[in-house]
Design a protein around this motif. Sequence first.
Motif, PDB file in Angstrom:
ATOM      1  N   GLU A   1      61.076 -86.838 -74.548  1.00  0.00           N
ATOM      2  CA  GLU A   1      61.564 -85.658 -75.200  1.00  0.00           C
ATOM      3  C   GLU A   1      62.568 -84.970 -74.421  1.00  0.00           C
ATOM      4  OE1 GLU A   1      58.385 -83.295 -77.100  1.00  0.00           O
ATOM      5  OE2 GLU A   1      57.493 -84.994 -77.789  1.00  0.00           O
ATOM      6  N   ASP A   2      62.415 -84.785 -73.102  1.00  0.00           N
ATOM      7  CA  ASP A   2      63.319 -84.200 -72.255  1.00  0.00           C
ATOM      8  C   ASP A   2      64.869 -84.884 -72.180  1.00  0.00           C
ATOM      9  OD1 ASP A   2      61.422 -82.324 -71.787  1.00  0.00           O
ATOM     10  OD2 ASP A   2      61.036 -82.875 -69.884  1.00  0.00           O
ATOM     11  N   SER A   3      64.777 -86.214 -72.527  1.00  0.00           N
ATOM     12  CA  SER A   3      66.068 -87.030 -72.327  1.00  0.00           C
ATOM     13  C   SER A   3      67.244 -86.807 -73.217  1.00  0.00           C
ATOM     14  CB  SER A   3      65.594 -88.451 -72.647  1.00  0.00           C
ATOM     15  OG  SER A   3      65.339 -88.900 -74.061  1.00  0.00           O
ATOM     16  N   GLY A   4      66.921 -86.030 -74.500  1.00  0.00           N
ATOM     17  CA  GLY A   4      67.905 -85.897 -75.357  1.00  0.00           C
ATOM     18  C   GLY A   4      68.207 -87.049 -76.489  1.00  0.00           C
ATOM     19  N   LEU A   5      67.373 -88.186 -76.185  1.00  0.00           N
ATOM     20  CA  LEU A   5      67.659 -89.100 -77.107  1.00  0.00           C
ATOM     21  C   LEU A   5      66.578 -88.897 -78.370  1.00  0.00           C
ATOM     22  CD1 LEU A   5      67.260 -91.970 -74.497  1.00  0.00           C
ATOM     23  CD2 LEU A   5      69.506 -91.245 -75.705  1.00  0.00           C
ATOM     24  N   ALA A   6      67.101 -89.549 -79.558  1.00  0.00           N
ATOM     25  CA  ALA A   6      66.125 -89.641 -80.580  1.00  0.00           C
ATOM     26  C   ALA A   6      64.901 -90.538 -80.097  1.00  0.00           C
ATOM     27  CB  ALA A   6      66.825 -90.209 -81.727  1.00  0.00           C
ATOM     28  N   TRP A   7      63.784 -90.146 -80.725  1.00  0.00           N
ATOM     29  CA  TRP A   7      62.626 -90.823 -80.174  1.00  0.00           C
ATOM     30  C   TRP A   7      61.677 -90.958 -81.235  1.00  0.00           C
ATOM     31  CZ3 TRP A   7      58.529 -87.755 -81.224  1.00  0.00           C
ATOM     32  CH2 TRP A   7      58.874 -86.133 -81.277  1.00  0.00           C
ATOM     33  N   THR A   8      60.726 -92.056 -80.945  1.00  0.00           N
ATOM     34  CA  THR A   8      59.698 -92.183 -81.647  1.00  0.00           C
ATOM     35  C   THR A   8      58.459 -92.688 -80.687  1.00  0.00           C
ATOM     36  OG1 THR A   8      60.828 -93.354 -83.508  1.00  0.00           O
ATOM     37  CG2 THR A   8      58.626 -93.553 -83.449  1.00  0.00           C
ATOM     38  N   HIS A   9      57.354 -91.823 -80.548  1.00  0.00           N
ATOM     39  CA  HIS A   9      56.236 -91.994 -79.908  1.00  0.00           C
ATOM     40  C   HIS A   9      55.251 -93.014 -80.206  1.00  0.00           C
ATOM     41  CE1 HIS A   9      58.243 -89.069 -77.185  1.00  0.00           C
ATOM     42  NE2 HIS A   9      57.649 -87.993 -78.085  1.00  0.00           N
ATOM     43  N   LEU A  10      54.586 -94.046 -79.669  1.00  0.00           N
ATOM     44  CA  LEU A  10      53.487 -94.730 -79.978  1.00  0.00           C
ATOM     45  C   LEU A  10      52.473 -94.520 -78.975  1.00  0.00           C
ATOM     46  CD1 LEU A  10      55.214 -98.245 -80.567  1.00  0.00           C
ATOM     47  CD2 LEU A  10      54.977 -96.184 -82.129  1.00  0.00           C
ATOM     48  N   TRP A  11      51.310 -93.779 -79.705  1.00  0.00           N
ATOM     49  CA  TRP A  11      50.257 -93.554 -78.832  1.00  0.00           C
ATOM     50  C   TRP A  11      48.869 -94.441 -78.972  1.00  0.00           C
ATOM     51  CZ3 TRP A  11      50.421 -87.512 -80.215  1.00  0.00           C
ATOM     52  CH2 TRP A  11      51.567 -86.958 -79.799  1.00  0.00           C
ATOM     53  N   PRO A  12      48.632 -95.650 -78.391  1.00  0.00           N
ATOM     54  CA  PRO A  12      47.879 -96.381 -78.770  1.00  0.00           C
ATOM     55  C   PRO A  12      46.306 -96.042 -78.388  1.00  0.00           C
ATOM     56  CG  PRO A  12      48.809 -97.220 -76.766  1.00  0.00           C
ATOM     57  CD  PRO A  12      49.504 -95.870 -77.337  1.00  0.00           C
ATOM     58  N   ALA A  13      45.385 -96.421 -79.243  1.00  0.00           N
ATOM     59  CA  ALA A  13      44.126 -96.200 -78.873  1.00  0.00           C
ATOM     60  C   ALA A  13      43.681 -97.452 -77.833  1.00  0.00           C
ATOM     61  CB  ALA A  13      43.044 -96.286 -80.288  1.00  0.00           C
ATOM     62  N   ASP A  14      42.436 -97.542 -77.496  1.00  0.00           N
ATOM     63  CA  ASP A  14      41.906 -98.544 -76.839  1.00  0.00           C
ATOM     64  C   ASP A  14      42.578 -99.938 -77.126  1.00  0.00           C
ATOM     65  OD1 ASP A  14      40.754-100.058 -74.927  1.00  0.00           O
ATOM     66  OD2 ASP A  14      38.778-100.288 -76.075  1.00  0.00           O
ATOM     67  N   PHE A  15      42.880-100.763 -76.240  1.00  0.00           N
ATOM     68  CA  PHE A  15      43.426-102.007 -76.733  1.00  0.00           C
ATOM     69  C   PHE A  15      42.515-102.883 -76.716  1.00  0.00           C
ATOM     70  CE2 PHE A  15      48.029-101.708 -74.591  1.00  0.00           C
ATOM     71  CZ  PHE A  15      48.466-100.621 -74.989  1.00  0.00           C
ATOM     72  N   MET A  16      42.500-103.876 -77.628  1.00  0.00           N
ATOM     73  CA  MET A  16      41.442-104.965 -77.960  1.00  0.00           C
ATOM     74  C   MET A  16      41.482-105.976 -76.701  1.00  0.00           C
ATOM     75  SD  MET A  16      41.527-105.982 -82.027  1.00  0.00           S
ATOM     76  CE  MET A  16      41.249-104.550 -83.427  1.00  0.00           C
ATOM     77  N   GLU A  17      42.589-106.181 -76.287  1.00  0.00           N
ATOM     78  CA  GLU A  17      42.751-107.035 -75.042  1.00  0.00           C
ATOM     79  C   GLU A  17      42.068-106.605 -73.935  1.00  0.00           C
ATOM     80  OE1 GLU A  17      45.952-108.101 -78.265  1.00  0.00           O
ATOM     81  OE2 GLU A  17      45.350-106.279 -77.406  1.00  0.00           O
TER      82      GLU A  17
END
Length: 278
Positions: free
Chosen positions: A110-126
Amino acid sequence: MTILVTGATGSVGRKVVDQLVARGVSDIRALTVNPAKAALPAGVVPVRGNLRRPETLGGAFDGVERIYLAPAPEVAGEVLALAAASGVRHVVDLSGEPDSWWGSVNNAVEDSGLAWTHLWPADFMENSTVWARQIRETGAVREPRPDMATAPVAMDDIAAVAATALLDDTHFGRAYPLAGPEVITRVEQVAHIADAIGREITFIESDRAATIAALAPSMGENTEWFVDNVLLGYSPPTDTLPITSVEDIVGRRAITFREWAKANAEQFIGGKPTPPTT
């Protein structure tokens, strides 16, 4: 449109590459430490570099419009500065809420100045593959909280969301908590693995020391951190988990843990486990 996938031979990054290829993207670059061993799909251009060593990234972002950013909290700000200076327009990052252990990645983006999309995953099955060794050797899983419930998400689904977000401007400025389609306990996860491999597995409720001893052969130096911060120190907000998030974004139902366990049974029988992700 040129897309650069960082961590392209890692557990999630490689799946992002595959998802982009499946969607017909023709201009994909893959950041990898060793292009000769990357075994990338035909048409994907390997780019030599180490995300955690920004000094190796000279030229990696030239002509790139969008990037998938693997989590590298200690250097995220420096990497993003290089990306912005090279003309990158949009970053899809694998991170977490600002106060989580991957939150610094979120904040740096968010501080970078770029357009962004965040992915916030839950616990990975792996992450359940850290049980593989003790399942093979003892027929049991030792953990302290059998009823701890999460909505674990498959890496394939995370990658599918990442590819979707990279190709669609409507996801700019959105943060997506990603979870699987069901809330299940640790005991239920073990039961699904037992069904998948056709072997009885006992869940043994264990104290901190016994849990560390059981997991250390698989997790090494990360074991104590994982036990203290995840197994003992974390209370998942299961009442608010967005368990339809993958379906809402990708347009298909997310993979269930039962389905994932059946597809990955070999990892618990004798195959190579997925490196644990914390």
